[in-house]
Design a protein around this motif. Structure first.
Motif, mmCIF file in Angstrom:
data_model
loop_
_atom_site.group_PDB
_atom_site.id
_atom_site.type_symbol
_atom_site.label_atom_id
_atom_site.label_comp_id
_atom_site.label_asym_id
_atom_site.label_seq_id
_atom_site.Cartn_x
_atom_site.Cartn_y
_atom_site.Cartn_z
ATOM 1 N N ASP A 1 -2.128 -12.231 -4.209
ATOM 2 C CA ASP A 1 -2.236 -13.602 -3.698
ATOM 3 C C ASP A 1 -0.990 -13.985 -2.905
ATOM 4 O O ASP A 1 -1.081 -14.625 -1.851
ATOM 5 N N THR A 2 0.172 -13.577 -3.415
ATOM 6 C CA THR A 2 1.428 -13.866 -2.709
ATOM 7 C C THR A 2 1.444 -13.161 -1.354
ATOM 8 O O THR A 2 1.825 -13.748 -0.338
ATOM 9 N N GLU B 1 -0.637 -14.654 1.505
ATOM 10 C CA GLU B 1 -0.083 -15.816 2.205
ATOM 11 C C GLU B 1 0.476 -15.384 3.568
ATOM 12 O O GLU B 1 0.621 -16.204 4.473
ATOM 13 N N TYR B 2 0.805 -14.092 3.697
ATOM 14 C CA TYR B 2 1.406 -13.564 4.925
ATOM 15 C C TYR B 2 0.504 -12.569 5.645
ATOM 16 O O TYR B 2 0.633 -12.365 6.839
#
Length: 195
Positions: free
Chosen positions: A159-160, A163-164
């Motif tokens: 999920d982190t 974000e990118y």
């Protein structure tokens, strides 16, 4: 891996020998378990020096594997007790190697799954994306996490990353202590080395 030959330790990408073999680089934060993973994958107890003290690898260490590919052990990053000057030197060493090495096939970006996603890891991954460096993600020390928590922690990391990133590279969960995950990772390496 039957035949592993140490090619040397080099202070910079420029000093590394020219080879005609594909290179697989291992990179990660200090104390991520890089040396232990290298020893596990190669079936050698002391190929890479393991230590309770982070930051043991301070040069680019190269090993020729079965006359087929080069294993490259890069310095760890993010160790707070290293001087700012030394950290900058390691950062430059890693970046120069990853950006300029013609035979680099893939980078194994090691991530300690026991801890939340670290800014230094995300920065390293995003830097590789910006410079079109091919990589996969290898989670380490998974023996210290229950199977339920393992899936959750992988999910948090994904999920982190999302974000990118719009999509993620291959990921592998490994434990050098429990000797798990190595077969899948080696099969992946064998496939891309032979193609």
């Amino acid at each position: 891996m039957k035949n592993i030959r140490f090619l040397g330790s080099f202070p910079s990408e420029n000093a590394c020998p020219a080879t005609n073999l594909p290179e697989v680089a291992f990179v990660g934060r200090s104390n991520v378990g890089k040396s232990s993973l290298i020893n596990y994958l190669t079936g050698r107890k002391n190929l890479a020096k393991t230590s309770g003290t982070p930051g043991k690898t301070q040069m680019i260490n190269m090993f020729e594997v079965d006359n087929t590919w080069i294993l490259v052990d890069l310095p760890g990053y993010g160790y707070a007790r290293t001087s700012k000057k030394a950290r900058e030197r390691f950062e430059k060493m890693i970046n120069d190697y990853l950006r300029n090495r013609q035979n680099l096939l893939v980078v194994l970006q090691l991530i300690d799954l026991r801890i939340p996603p670290q800014e230094s890891d995300i920065e390293r991954i995003n830097w590789m994306g910006e410079h079109a460096v091919p990589f996969c993600i290898v989670f380490t020390k998974t023996e210290k996490i229950t199977p339920d928590h393992l899936e959750k922690r992988v999910g948090v990391f994904r999920d982190t990353m999302l974000e990118y990133w719009s999509s993620l590279p291959p990921t592998f969960a490994t434990s050098s202590t429990a000797k798990t995950g190595g077969e899948n990772l080696l099969a992946y390496l064998e496939e891309i080395i032979n193609n």
